[in-house]
Design an enzyme around this catalytic site. Structure first.
Site, PDB file in Angstrom:
ATOM      1  N   HIS A  29       0.843  -1.200   0.000  1.00  0.00           N
ATOM      2  CA  HIS A  29       0.000   0.000   0.000  1.00  0.00           C
ATOM      3  C   HIS A  29       0.875   1.246   0.000  1.00  0.00           C
ATOM      4  O   HIS A  29       2.069   1.183   0.291  1.00  0.00           O
ATOM      5  CB  HIS A  29      -0.866   0.066   1.265  1.00  0.00           C
ATOM      6  CG  HIS A  29      -1.536  -1.204   1.663  1.00  0.00           C
ATOM      7  ND1 HIS A  29      -2.716  -1.626   1.118  1.00  0.00           N
ATOM      8  CD2 HIS A  29      -1.204  -2.147   2.587  1.00  0.00           C
ATOM      9  CE1 HIS A  29      -3.096  -2.771   1.693  1.00  0.00           C
ATOM     10  NE2 HIS A  29      -2.181  -3.106   2.576  1.00  0.00           N
ATOM     11  N   ARG A 120     -11.322  -3.956  -4.631  1.00  0.00           N
ATOM     12  CA  ARG A 120     -11.250  -4.674  -3.354  1.00  0.00           C
ATOM     13  C   ARG A 120     -12.514  -4.463  -2.553  1.00  0.00           C
ATOM     14  O   ARG A 120     -12.979  -3.333  -2.401  1.00  0.00           O
ATOM     15  CB  ARG A 120     -10.048  -4.152  -2.567  1.00  0.00           C
ATOM     16  CG  ARG A 120      -9.718  -4.960  -1.321  1.00  0.00           C
ATOM     17  CD  ARG A 120      -8.608  -4.276  -0.549  1.00  0.00           C
ATOM     18  NE  ARG A 120      -7.924  -5.162   0.373  1.00  0.00           N
ATOM     19  CZ  ARG A 120      -7.341  -4.764   1.493  1.00  0.00           C
ATOM     20  NH1 ARG A 120      -7.332  -3.477   1.821  1.00  0.00           N
ATOM     21  NH2 ARG A 120      -6.753  -5.620   2.303  1.00  0.00           N
ATOM     22  N   ASP A 249       2.967  -6.718   2.177  1.00  0.00           N
ATOM     23  CA  ASP A 249       1.978  -6.006   3.002  1.00  0.00           C
ATOM     24  C   ASP A 249       2.541  -4.695   3.572  1.00  0.00           C
ATOM     25  O   ASP A 249       1.948  -4.095   4.464  1.00  0.00           O
ATOM     26  CB  ASP A 249       1.432  -6.881   4.131  1.00  0.00           C
ATOM     27  CG  ASP A 249       0.254  -6.249   4.835  1.00  0.00           C
ATOM     28  OD1 ASP A 249      -0.565  -5.601   4.152  1.00  0.00           O
ATOM     29  OD2 ASP A 249       0.148  -6.380   6.068  1.00  0.00           O
TER      30      ASP A 249
END
Ligand SMILES: O=C(O)/C=C(\CC(=O)C(=O)O)C(=O)O
Length: 296
Positions: A29, A120, A249
């Site tokens: 992200h 998502r 992640d």
């Protein structure tokens, strides 16, 4: 909400494992930078800036070539920060957006042009206020050609997710294997239920991700070196080698109490994918099929 949190390692180690050429970090992200891309008014956490420069420096440090940037809940349905990071990647990043289900066809097309290849659906109550399945199915039916749906849920709602997942008309990618309790081992109830889900459709993919989250000490797990995670996940990767992808992640949203060393996270790869053939599928072939199919 006022204090901004830091959930990532300031100086991750160099991994011992060298990823194959062209390796994709397929779950990461960006946060902000806030001055340019403010967080959502509905954000459940307020992180420090973790923008594209930091992400691409980490990519190079860890030996990866590409990123798939997944819109994080703190940016709501405004994908500007994700799209900006993709634009700055010189073609080395693509992304997954979070959209208002009423999004227009023109706006979906613009996201495609910006490098988005999926949307998502987040079902974690601590991250989002609501997750309307009927509206999600409606938008899933009118995605641009070649897109997929990424779903984030926890193991305790897998049963109630089954009919919804069965109704999705495009390929599905499950974040973090639907968050099984890895302490149960490879044959535990959570892994068995997840395997049954994978067996229900041959176009359900999964991310063999998040040892730091699924095997965290604060969850009663082992912590680094995450042996429960390795034991539970290795057979799954071996049994579904053509539908699994991997990611760091980074910047590890909400993991500020147990900050993971990204070098150690990369060193989980040869434990869950012990052969060069598996590593090639996990890190190159499979993510390329989902995100850069035109290059195959
Ligand atoms: O990074 C992840 O995948 C997991 C998250 C954050 C998240 O998904 C989000 O903010 O959208 C979590 O469990 O807090």
């Amino acid at each position: 909400m006022s204090d901004r949190i830091v959930s990532w390692h300031s100086a991750p180690s160099k991994p011992a494992f060298t990823p194959p050429a062209g390796a994709v970090d397929a779950h990461c992200h960006v946060f902000g930078p806030m001055a340019e891309f403010p967080f959502s008014a509905k954000a459940k956490y307020l992180p420090e800036d973790a923008g594209p420069d930091m992400l691409f420096a980490l990519r190079d440090h860890l030996g990866f070539s590409r990123n798939v940037i997944v819109q994080a809940s703190c940016h709501g349905t405004d994908n500007a920060a994700t799209v900006d990071a993709i634009a700055k990647s010189n073609g080395k990043a693509r992304g997954v957006a979070v959209v208002d289900p009423d999004i227009s066809a023109e706006d979906l097309a613009a996201l495609h042009d910006a490098g988005i290849r999926g949307i998502r659906f987040n079902f974690l109550k601590r991250l989002v206020d609501n997750a309307p399945k009927d509206k999600f199915l409606e938008v899933a039916a009118r995605l641009p050609e070649g897109w997929h749906v990424v779903i984030y849920f926890e193991a305790d709602i897998l049963e109630e997710m089954r009919p919804f997942i069965a109704a999705i008309p495009v390929p599905v990618v499950i974040d973090h294997m639907g968050r099984p309790d890895v302490r149960q081992g490879p044959d535990g109830a959570d892994m068995q239920a997840f395997r049954a889900l994978l067996d229900s459709r041959d176009d359900i993919w999964f991310k063999a991700t998040c040892p730091e989250r699924l095997d965290a000490k604060k969850e009663g797990g082992m912590g680094d070196p995450w042996d429960n995670f390795a034991a539970a996940v290795t057979p799954l990767v071996a049994d579904y080698p053509d539908r699994v992808i991997w990611g760091t992640d980074w910047p590890h949203p909400n993991m500020q109490d147990e900050i993971a060393d990204d070098g150690h996270i990369v060193d989980m790869i040869p434990r869950i994918a012990p052969t060069a053939e598996l590593q090639q599928k996990l890190l190159v072939t499979n993510p390329m099929r989902l995100y850069w199919p035109e290059e195959l």
